[in-house]
Scaffold this motif. Structure first.
Motif, short mmCIF file in Angstrom:
data_model
loop_
_atom_site.label_atom_id
_atom_site.label_comp_id
_atom_site.label_asym_id
_atom_site.label_seq_id
_atom_site.Cartn_x
_atom_site.Cartn_y
_atom_site.Cartn_z
N TYR A 195 0.84 -1.19 0.00
CA TYR A 195 0.00 0.00 0.00
C TYR A 195 0.88 1.25 0.00
N SER A 196 0.39 2.30 -0.64
CA SER A 196 1.14 3.55 -0.71
C SER A 196 1.13 4.27 0.64
N GLN A 197 2.20 4.98 0.89
CA GLN A 197 2.32 5.86 2.05
C GLN A 197 2.24 5.13 3.40
N ILE A 198 2.76 3.90 3.44
CA ILE A 198 2.93 3.25 4.74
C ILE A 198 4.41 2.91 4.91
N SER A 199 4.82 2.81 6.15
CA SER A 199 6.21 2.49 6.45
C SER A 199 6.43 0.98 6.44
N GLY A 200 7.69 0.60 6.43
CA GLY A 200 8.02 -0.81 6.50
C GLY A 200 7.48 -1.45 7.76
N LYS A 201 7.57 -0.75 8.88
CA LYS A 201 7.07 -1.29 10.15
C LYS A 201 5.55 -1.46 10.10
N LYS B 232 12.45 -3.70 -1.09
CA LYS B 232 11.06 -4.16 -1.09
C LYS B 232 10.99 -5.68 -1.02
N LYS B 233 11.88 -6.36 -1.73
CA LYS B 233 11.88 -7.81 -1.70
C LYS B 233 12.24 -8.30 -0.29
N ILE C 158 8.88 5.43 4.59
CA ILE C 158 7.79 5.03 3.69
C ILE C 158 8.33 4.07 2.63
N ILE C 159 7.58 3.00 2.37
CA ILE C 159 8.04 1.97 1.44
C ILE C 159 8.21 2.49 0.02
N ASP C 160 7.45 3.52 -0.34
CA ASP C 160 7.54 4.08 -1.71
C ASP C 160 8.97 4.45 -2.08
#
Length: 228
Positions: free
Chosen positions: A81-87, A123-124, A114-116
């Motif tokens: 999902y956009s705009q969420i952090s890895g945690k 990401k992997k 943020i993951i973006d």
């Protein structure tokens, strides 16, 4: 034991990707699925997980219908999902015994960011952490080493071997044959919609030879014509 019996899957009635596929997968082992592009590897994995409905056939675990509840599935290109952090992503998976901070010492991810903004490799690694946190008895990993650096790839290999020792069942695909021969207990070759052959560790060198010879024989004449 995972039993796939007479499995047929198509995207159009006339286009059968898998047809009358039969395969038995013993539990507590690492199984490699190999095939050329378009052979149906991802379709098989999607059907195992329930993302794709089979036209015919059955998939059972110890004679019971397979369920998503027992499976953790890593797709080739994970979605976030956009705009969420890895945690925040990892918090979606409930497992109080999983220490995110300690596990992240292996992956060094900026989990508060943020993951973006993550790279493909980051990401992997995050997606793999999510799979590990789920702690399911069956893990399906579609090209898990794509985008990873050499060190992380080796770390993942060590983790998978440790999980096998804990009686996890792992199904893995990879375009890099050496990755599978260095990791798997059995390798199953998918061709023309069916599993045509299975090799155990004692025959992995035979497997490599057969696959490479077939590829070269199929294409050497065309390459010869192009490079006259």
């Amino acid at each position: 034991m995972i039993t796939i019996n007479n499995l047929t899957v198509s995207y159009q009635k006339e286009n059968k990707v898998l047809e009358h596929l039969n395969l038995t997968l013993d539990e507590g082992l690492i199984h490699g699925i190999v095939g050329l592009n378009g052979s149906g590897k991802t379709t098989l994995l999607n059907t195992l997980f329930g993302l794709k409905k089979a036209d015919a056939g059955t998939i059972t675990i110890n004679r019971q219908s397979i369920s998503k509840k027992s499976i953790a599935y890593l797709v080739t290109e994970p979605f976030f999902y956009s705009q969420i952090s890895g945690k925040e992503y990892l918090d979606l998976f409930k497992n109080e015994g999983f220490n995110i901070e300690q596990w992240n010492r292996l992956f060094s991810l900026p989990l508060n960011q943020i993951i973006d903004g993550y790279s493909t490799g980051m990401k992997k690694k995050l997606a793999i952490l999510g799979i590990l946190k789920q702690d399911k008895p069956l893990m399906i990993l579609d090209e898990p080493f794509n985008g990873l650096d050499i060190e992380t790839g080796r770390i993942i290999r060590l983790i998978l071997l440790k999980l096998k020792a804990k009686n996890k069942t792992i199904i893995i695909t990879s375009h890099i044959i050496e990755t599978l021969t260095n990791l798997c207990d059995l390798i199953h070759y998918l061709e023309s919609g069916q599993i045509n052959q299975t090799w155990d560790k004692s025959r992995f060198s035979e497997f490599e030879k057969e696959v490479f010879e077939k590829i070269e024989n199929d294409h050497s004449a065309m390459i010869g014509d192009l490079l006259k």
